[in-house]
Write an enzyme that holds these catalytic residues in place. Structure first.
Site, mmCIF file in Angstrom:
data_model
loop_
_atom_site.group_PDB
_atom_site.id
_atom_site.type_symbol
_atom_site.label_atom_id
_atom_site.label_comp_id
_atom_site.label_asym_id
_atom_site.label_seq_id
_atom_site.Cartn_x
_atom_site.Cartn_y
_atom_site.Cartn_z
ATOM 1 N N TYR A 142 0.824 -1.218 0.000
ATOM 2 C CA TYR A 142 0.000 0.000 0.000
ATOM 3 C C TYR A 142 0.856 1.266 0.000
ATOM 4 O O TYR A 142 0.349 2.363 -0.219
ATOM 5 C CB TYR A 142 -0.945 0.022 1.204
ATOM 6 C CG TYR A 142 -2.010 -1.060 1.177
ATOM 7 C CD1 TYR A 142 -2.417 -1.624 -0.021
ATOM 8 C CD2 TYR A 142 -2.599 -1.506 2.343
ATOM 9 C CE1 TYR A 142 -3.384 -2.613 -0.056
ATOM 10 C CE2 TYR A 142 -3.575 -2.500 2.316
ATOM 11 C CZ TYR A 142 -3.961 -3.046 1.108
ATOM 12 O OH TYR A 142 -4.914 -4.026 1.077
ATOM 13 N N LYS A 192 3.848 -15.228 1.391
ATOM 14 C CA LYS A 192 3.869 -16.138 0.241
ATOM 15 C C LYS A 192 5.307 -16.253 -0.242
ATOM 16 O O LYS A 192 5.678 -15.770 -1.312
ATOM 17 C CB LYS A 192 2.898 -15.669 -0.844
ATOM 18 C CG LYS A 192 1.489 -16.009 -0.407
ATOM 19 C CD LYS A 192 0.420 -16.071 -1.439
ATOM 20 C CE LYS A 192 0.710 -16.792 -2.695
ATOM 21 N NZ LYS A 192 0.187 -18.181 -2.714
ATOM 22 N N ASP A 225 -2.356 -17.997 1.572
ATOM 23 C CA ASP A 225 -3.578 -18.579 0.989
ATOM 24 C C ASP A 225 -4.007 -19.816 1.782
ATOM 25 O O ASP A 225 -5.192 -20.005 2.077
ATOM 26 C CB ASP A 225 -3.394 -18.883 -0.507
ATOM 27 C CG ASP A 225 -2.124 -19.649 -0.819
ATOM 28 O OD1 ASP A 225 -1.230 -19.717 0.047
ATOM 29 O OD2 ASP A 225 -2.014 -20.189 -1.932
ATOM 30 N N ASP A 249 -4.839 -7.304 5.816
ATOM 31 C CA ASP A 249 -6.091 -6.618 5.520
ATOM 32 C C ASP A 249 -7.180 -7.672 5.261
ATOM 33 O O ASP A 249 -8.296 -7.616 5.804
ATOM 34 C CB ASP A 249 -5.867 -5.751 4.270
ATOM 35 C CG ASP A 249 -6.927 -4.688 4.101
ATOM 36 O OD1 ASP A 249 -7.848 -4.622 4.929
ATOM 37 O OD2 ASP A 249 -6.833 -3.927 3.120
ATOM 38 N N ASP A 253 -10.112 -9.457 8.181
ATOM 39 C CA ASP A 253 -11.550 -9.363 7.908
ATOM 40 C C ASP A 253 -12.198 -10.747 7.901
ATOM 41 O O ASP A 253 -13.314 -10.921 8.389
ATOM 42 C CB ASP A 253 -11.806 -8.669 6.561
ATOM 43 C CG ASP A 253 -11.914 -7.151 6.724
ATOM 44 O OD1 ASP A 253 -11.571 -6.658 7.817
ATOM 45 O OD2 ASP A 253 -12.327 -6.481 5.778
#
Ligand code: NAD
Length: 368
Positions: A142, A192, A225, A249, A253
């Protein structure tokens, strides 16, 4: 040592309503548990824009730097949607996070027994769930440069850069190991590393910090993942999870929704320890200003009250009082008291914002 301090920023919409209930809780701890807390209050977001033409003034920023912790309600609302980005209410949040250098975002996912019906997962999968996701908040994709939309070979290309320095990884890793040490001594780091160099470095650095500084904490690594799958398959296998800004992020959630309503979710953002040993810190509910129910006495104040419980634990070293507060909330819910957002198929006794605050204070008192 000086008296611990708290700056309250209620903000907009339901912010002031839920914050009024936190005030009751603070007063109870002051009167009954010897809590010494220097509490000040200021306006922020749309409320500050209305008065000062800016979502946060320099004076408020200076206060935020001085205090041990900031407790923020929520900012924003339809009235401010068309403002220029530079003065939008959300700018206040970004400025606070950036200037206080709040690099570790703590999002607990805790499932209260009485609310297991609100999870999309089976009750046995979520009952008693208590995990913590730490998301790196001030770096990563970001913020990485280069970024932008350029034209190349006659077509547009969108670019963002995932970038982490060793020291950025080290500090969020340390914050996460410290948390794990105070909990069940288990940390799972997610990235990852199979496809991203930044993930390879992330894994190496977290492992090094674990080996050299926290051999007492059980460290594991997982691809993000796979981590997402495991979070919905069997979330109780985790204690603390640390991950980067982007994966955090998403994963926070996912984890949050394991536990049901938005009105129940607290968060904390912590920075580096200051001279007095306490980290710079901001606590806030995950929900927004809920303009659809603002001013109606319907909002659930629990997310904001749980955010204050986190402040008790992480800024004021009062873990026992934090637990006392969480137990009081558990009791009120077990007694069937419900704000509108918690009224599911199994019903309950509908109550408003102020009654929920009063019930939590009564539960605190009855447990004394
Ligand atoms: P929201 O979280 O405000 O509301 C989403 C839905 O959840 C609404 O139906 C609302 O009534 C309900 N809800 C939220 N909190 C609740 C509570 N405590 N009790 C009962 N019900 C609750 O999200 P939104 O509608 O997308 O955004 C509204 C405004 O808030 C926007 O201006 C947005 O930019 C802002 N916002 C601010 C923050 C923040 O201050 N941290 C976070 C998210 C959104």
């Amino acid at each position: 040592m000086s008296t611990p301090s708290l700056l309250i920023l209620p903000g907009d919409g339901i912010g002031p309503e839920v914050m009024a209930e936190v005030r009751k809780v603070i007063d109870w701890f002051k009167a009954n548990r010897g809590l010494e807390l220097d509490v000040s209050e200021d306006i922020v977001g749309g409320a500050a824009y209305d008065v000062h033409g800016t979502p946060i003034t320099e004076e408020t920023m200076a206060k935020a730097h001085e205090v041990d912790a900031v407790l923020l309600g929520a900012v924003g609302g339809p009235k401010y949607d068309d403002l220029d980005f530079s003065v939008k209410p959300e700018r206040a949040l970004l400025r606070l996070r950036k200037e206080l250098d709040l690099f570790a975002n703590l999002r607990p996912a805790q499932c209260f027994e009485a609310l297991t019906q609100f999870s999309s997962l089976k009750p046995e999968v979520v009952a008693g769930l208590d995990i913590m996701i730490v998301r790196e908040l001030t770096s990563g994709v970001y913020f990485g440069e280069p970024r932008g939309i350029i034209t190349e070979n006659n077509e547009r290309v969108g670019i963002n850069t995932q970038r982490y320095t060793e020291s950025e990884i080290e500090r969020v890793a340390r914050a996460s190991f410290e948390l794990a040490r105070k909990r069940n001594k288990k940390l799972c780091s997610m990235e990852k590393a199979n496809v991203m160099e930044s993930g390879v470095l992330w894994r190496e650095v977290v492992q090094k910090i674990g080996d050299t500084e926290y051999p007492d904490v059980e460290l594991s690594h997982m691809y993000a993942d796979a981590g997402a799958m495991q979070l919905v398959r069997w979330p109780k296998q985790f204690d603390v999870i640390v991950t980067d800004n982007l994966f955090g992020d998403l994963l926070s959630d996912v984890a949050a929704m394991l536990t049901g309503s938005l009105g129940m979710l607290p968060s904390a953002s912590l920075g580096a320890p200051r001279a007095n040993g306490r980290p710079s810190a901001m606590y806030e509910p995950v929900h927004g200003s809920a303009p659809d129910i603002a001013g109606q006495g319907k909002a659930n104040p629990i997310a904001c009250i749980l955010s204050f419980a986190m402040a008790l634990r992480y800024s004021y070293d009062r873990g026992e009082d934090a637990k006392r507060l969480e137990d009081a909330i558990e009791k009120v819910l077990a007694d069937g008291l419900r704000t509108g957002d918690l009224l599911g198929p199994k019903g309950g006794t509908p109550i408003g914002t102020a009654e929920m605050g009063d019930a939590i204070v009564a539960a605190l008192a009855s447990a004394q």
